[in-house]
Design a protein around this motif. Structure first.
Motif, PDB file in Angstrom:
ATOM      1  N   ASP A 107       0.825  -1.216   0.000  1.00 10.12           N
ATOM      2  CA  ASP A 107       0.000   0.000   0.000  1.00 10.12           C
ATOM      3  C   ASP A 107       0.861   1.270   0.000  1.00 10.12           C
ATOM      4  OD1 ASP A 107       0.875  -0.401   2.576  1.00 10.12           O
ATOM      5  OD2 ASP A 107      -1.115  -0.471   3.486  1.00 10.12           O
ATOM      6  N   ILE A 149      -5.973   6.071   1.850  1.00  7.54           N
ATOM      7  CA  ILE A 149      -6.234   5.683   0.462  1.00  7.54           C
ATOM      8  C   ILE A 149      -7.380   4.688   0.380  1.00  7.54           C
ATOM      9  CG2 ILE A 149      -3.951   6.082  -0.574  1.00  7.54           C
ATOM     10  CD1 ILE A 149      -3.288   3.162   0.080  1.00  7.54           C
ATOM     11  N   GLN A 150      -7.915   4.566  -0.814  1.00  9.03           N
ATOM     12  CA  GLN A 150      -8.949   3.553  -1.073  1.00  9.03           C
ATOM     13  C   GLN A 150      -8.249   2.232  -1.370  1.00  9.03           C
ATOM     14  OE1 GLN A 150     -12.115   4.619  -1.064  1.00  9.03           O
ATOM     15  NE2 GLN A 150     -12.108   6.750  -1.785  1.00  9.03           N
ATOM     16  N   GLU A 205      -5.559   1.556  -4.280  1.00  9.60           N
ATOM     17  CA  GLU A 205      -4.635   2.676  -4.496  1.00  9.60           C
ATOM     18  C   GLU A 205      -3.352   2.422  -3.708  1.00  9.60           C
ATOM     19  OE1 GLU A 205      -7.633   6.472  -5.104  1.00  9.60           O
ATOM     20  OE2 GLU A 205      -6.963   6.001  -3.082  1.00  9.60           O
ATOM     21  N   ASN A 206      -2.309   3.161  -4.033  1.00  9.36           N
ATOM     22  CA  ASN A 206      -1.120   3.104  -3.196  1.00  9.36           C
ATOM     23  C   ASN A 206      -0.465   4.471  -3.152  1.00  9.36           C
ATOM     24  OD1 ASN A 206       1.257   3.144  -5.248  1.00  9.36           O
ATOM     25  ND2 ASN A 206      -0.150   1.604  -6.070  1.00  9.36           N
ATOM     26  N   VAL A 262      -0.232  10.043  -4.073  1.00 11.19           N
ATOM     27  CA  VAL A 262      -1.234   8.989  -4.205  1.00 11.19           C
ATOM     28  C   VAL A 262      -1.338   8.542  -5.663  1.00 11.19           C
ATOM     29  CG1 VAL A 262      -3.661   8.375  -3.867  1.00 11.19           C
ATOM     30  CG2 VAL A 262      -2.533   9.928  -2.273  1.00 11.19           C
ATOM     31  N   ARG A 263      -1.288   7.231  -5.862  1.00 13.36           N
ATOM     32  CA  ARG A 263      -1.448   6.672  -7.208  1.00 13.36           C
ATOM     33  C   ARG A 263      -2.730   5.851  -7.237  1.00 13.36           C
ATOM     34  NH1 ARG A 263       3.432   6.941 -10.022  1.00 13.36           N
ATOM     35  NH2 ARG A 263       4.703   8.505  -9.001  1.00 13.36           N
ATOM     36  N   ASP A 264      -3.422   5.891  -8.375  1.00 13.46           N
ATOM     37  CA  ASP A 264      -4.650   5.111  -8.476  1.00 13.46           C
ATOM     38  C   ASP A 264      -4.313   3.650  -8.741  1.00 13.46           C
ATOM     39  OD1 ASP A 264      -3.992   4.805 -11.122  1.00 13.46           O
ATOM     40  OD2 ASP A 264      -5.480   6.226 -11.862  1.00 13.46           O
ATOM     41  N   GLU A 265      -5.337   2.833  -8.969  1.00 15.87           N
ATOM     42  CA  GLU A 265      -5.055   1.398  -9.085  1.00 15.87           C
ATOM     43  C   GLU A 265      -4.252   1.048 -10.333  1.00 15.87           C
ATOM     44  OE1 GLU A 265      -8.906  -0.615  -9.043  1.00 15.87           O
ATOM     45  OE2 GLU A 265      -9.783   1.378  -9.209  1.00 15.87           O
TER      46      GLU A 265
END
Lengths: 413, 301
Positions: free
Chosen positions: B128, B174-175, B178-179, B150-153
């Motif tokens: 994560d 984060i969701q 995401e990581n 923050v990076r999306d999936e």
């Protein structure tokens, strides 16, 4: 050698990018290949001369639109100091970026176009600098070449600015007349303005005293992480890792862990794996306590003789940073140092007109870039100081519980 | 008494603080380790942040197959000394599994393909947060990136939707999927890193110091001869005394001529140079003006 972090505030046309470019260029921080890249840039506006503003342009989207869309960080050094510049855009819609850039700054350079004098945005930038508590302000009166290097123009702007910002109680303001484009009063004293006998900009940045910006009195160390190797050899090792935000600690100091209120004494202090007798502000350390008490991430270790406030009710100045408006009664995470609690914005006392500094009491919706005073209730008690006293333990952010986005900057009163 | 921390101490303390925030906020962090000086610096900082405990994360190396052997040997001996976990994943395997197309050309670089392997290893271990050694002085897209990015999936960076990052408060929420990429030495310059290496008496792979090497001179840059480079009839092959200013792949990293065999000499050369680190040594950034911006948007570090 130490580090000075500063922010530059001004609009697209004030010559802000040119000023930064000039500082980097004249301090020889721009490398040959980077200059080549600027030279090869199709949009070199000035025929023949290097457009220094292109040095700070980062992203393609910005180059296409000729704007700065986010805070960019630039670095340069002189033998006296390392400098970190937060280059924040000056458009109205990007107040949040200036707040972001300002939050870690020792100093703000506020640019004024000598032809235009004090404008709405000058007030906005100064207000933000003052809200964020930036200790040193430089008012850079730029484009002096376009007003014939007139001392009267300079003096009048100084008078106007002083009068307009009187209510803000700015601590330290330095006025410098300059031309970023031509290099007047940047590194060397300008021969075009012999009436200005004080420091050129770079010299001022190199020598402005910042030692007193750090508080060495009120000891606060938020616990970030508990080190417990749990090996055979280090069976009982239990160290509280964190950065001392202010003040200092000595072996033997009586300390209190907040918000729990449990008390103990400092048994040992480690810094970089080495045991030390004392440690002070800005050092990352590991503290060991005499007693086996419950301490975890989010707790603050303070000296028992000097405690912060512990409460669930906060009065805060806030800057709203999300495109979604603030909905009264909505819940947010509140993060302050390593502590995260749930919270609710209860009452909005007033909104501040960032251009006129007037308080507006009529209840209006709080939207992106609004600065306002409100009360917050947290789900459990947190330890804090007033932001005016201690930036590091009076600051917090609000996080939207569903989008996880940082939606507000909070300065606790 | 003089409380003032030296600038290197300030940078060190900030980096340790960021690492501990990663350890405190995330369940499955990792440290991206390339064997280069920046990631070796990160390892030293991790020791200062977490010893005598173990690192709360493994080291992860994305092996392109085009590495300098010296860097790989150094990696293995360092990990052994540290007694920490190392995860290695190979770009060659990703190419096989995903039927990716290998780039072609004289200096065919797998630099862009690393992203696929990186995203796979994130998925495999459910990482994560990834700690990386990127610095803001390296490149203008990096200059705009947050310390917690923050990076999306898909691993993508969206420069227009970055979270405001205030004071020393890092929002790592984060969701799922995401990581966060965390950059503890964001505020360090190349010279700061070298000064720190000198102060800490850190060991580095031998290729950072001047040595004899067979190189191809190509458009003013010196590229080491290796099996990964297509040799052509007209190539100008020279034997030069060189060192590496950065250590990337053999296909996309150029050497610089140097006599610097000790760390002091290197620091002096860095102080005197008038060419930037990436400009002098990276072949891959010159392709387009927005090369790094584009790669970051696609999940690159």
């Amino acid at each position: 050698m130490d580090i000075l972090r500063f922010i530059t505030a001004g609009s697209v046309d004030d010559g802000k990018s040119t000023l930064i470019g000039r500082l980097l260029y004249d301090s020889k921080s721009i490398m040959v290949d980077q200059i080549d890249a600027i030279k090869s840039h199709g949009k070199n506006k000035l025929n023949g001369t290097l457009d220094l503003s292109l040095i700070t342009d980062g992203l393609r989207a910005e180059r296409e639109q000729g704007i700065t869309i986010d805070v960019a960080y630039k670095y340069f050094s002189t033998p006296k100091r390392k400098f970190i510049i937060a280059d924040a855009p000056g458009h109205i819609q990007y107040t949040r970026n200036m707040v972001t850039g300002a939050s870690n700054a020792n100093l703000a350079i506020i640019l004024i176009d000598a032809r235009n004098g004090v404008e709405e945005q000058t007030m906005r930038h100064t207000l933000i600098a003052s809200l964020i508590g930036i200790p040193h302000i430089v008012v850079a009166i730029n484009k002096m070449d376009l007003v014939g290097y007139s001392q009267d123009v300079f003096n009048n702007i100084v008078i106007d600015y002083t009068a307009a910002t009187k209510s803000l109680n700015l601590k330290e303001v330095k006025y410098i007349p300059l031309s970023a484009l031509l290099g007047d009063n940047i590194v060397d004293r300008s021969t075009n303005m012999p009436w200005y006998e004080s420091d050129p900009l770079l010299h001022y940045l190199e020598t402005v005293k910042i030692q007193n910006d750090i508080n060495y009195t009120d000891a606060r160390m938020p616990v970030q992480y508990v080190i417990r190797p749990q090996t055979e050899k280090l069976h009982d090792y239990r160290g509280y890792a964190g950065k001392i935000m202010s003040g200092g600690y000595k072996r033997g100091d009586a300390v209190t862990v907040l918000p729990s209120g449990l008390e103990s004494k400092i048994k040992a202090i480690e810094s970089g794996g080495v045991e030390v007798a004392e440690a002070y502000a800005l050092q990352s350390v590991v503290l060991h306590l005499e007693d086996d008490i419950d301490v975890s991430r989010g707790d603050v270790i303070v000296k028992s003789e000097n405690k912060p406030i512990v409460s669930q009710d906060l009065e805060v100045m806030m800057c709203w940073m999300d495109t979604k408006p603030l909905l009264p009664g909505n819940k947010y995470f509140l993060q302050s140092n390593s502590k995260v609690v749930r919270s609710m914005v209860k009452e909005i006392e007033y909104k501040l007109n960032v251009n006129t500094l007037e308080k507006q009491f009529a209840s209006e919706e709080i939207r992106l870039n609004d600065v306002f005073k409100a009360t917050i209730k947290t789900s459990s008690p947190i330890a804090f100081d007033s932001y005016k006293k201690l930036r590091s333990s009076g600051s917090a952010i609000l996080i939207d519980e569903t989008s996880n986005v940082t939606v507000a900057a909070c300065m606790i009163q | 008494m003089n409380y003032q921390l030296d600038y290197l101490d300030q940078l060190e303390s900030e980096a340790i603080y960021i690492m501990r925030e990663v350890a405190g906020q995330f369940e499955r962090p990792a440290l991206l380790f390339s064997g280069g000086k920046d990631s070796i610096t990160l390892v030293r900082l991790a020791e200062k942040a977490f010893r005598p405990g173990k690192f709360p994360f493994p080291l992860v190396h994305i092996d392109t197959g085009h590495n300098f052997q010296e860097a790989l040997d150094f990696r293995d001996s360092l990990v052994k000394k540290l007694d920490e976990k190392l995860v290695v994943r190979h770009v060659a395997d990703t190419i096989k599994e995903k039927k990716l197309t290998e780039p072609v050309g004289k200096f065919a670089s797998r630099n862009a393909l690393q992203t696929y392997t990186l995203l796979d290893v994130i998925e495999e271990f459910k990482f994560d947060a990834l700690i990386g050694g990127a610095r803001r002085d390296e490149e203008k897209a990096r200059a705009k990136e947050r310390i917690f990015s923050v990076r999306d999936e898909f691993g993508q960076w969206d420069p227009k939707r970055q979270r405001p990052e205030l004071w020393n408060i890092y929002n790592g929420k984060i969701q799922k999927g995401e990581n966060v990429r965390a950059f503890p030495i964001s505020n360090w310059t190349e010279l700061d890193v070298w000064n720190y290496i000198r102060r800490e008496k850190m060991e580095l792979p031998s290729i950072y110091f001047a040595h004899e090497r067979e190189c191809i001179e190509y458009q003013g840059q010196l590229i080491a001869t290796s099996p990964f480079i297509k040799r052509e009839a007209g190539d100008k092959i020279l034997k030069k005394k060189v060192r590496y200013r950065t250590v990337g792949d053999m296909t996309c990293t150029a050497a610089v001529e140097s006599e610097a065999t000790a760390i002091d000499d290197i620091v002096n050369e860095i102080i005197a140079t008038n060419i930037s680190e990436r400009g002098e040594t990276r072949i891959d950034d010159k392709v387009s003006e927005a090369a790094m911006e584009d790669r970051k948007k696609n999940g690159y570090f």
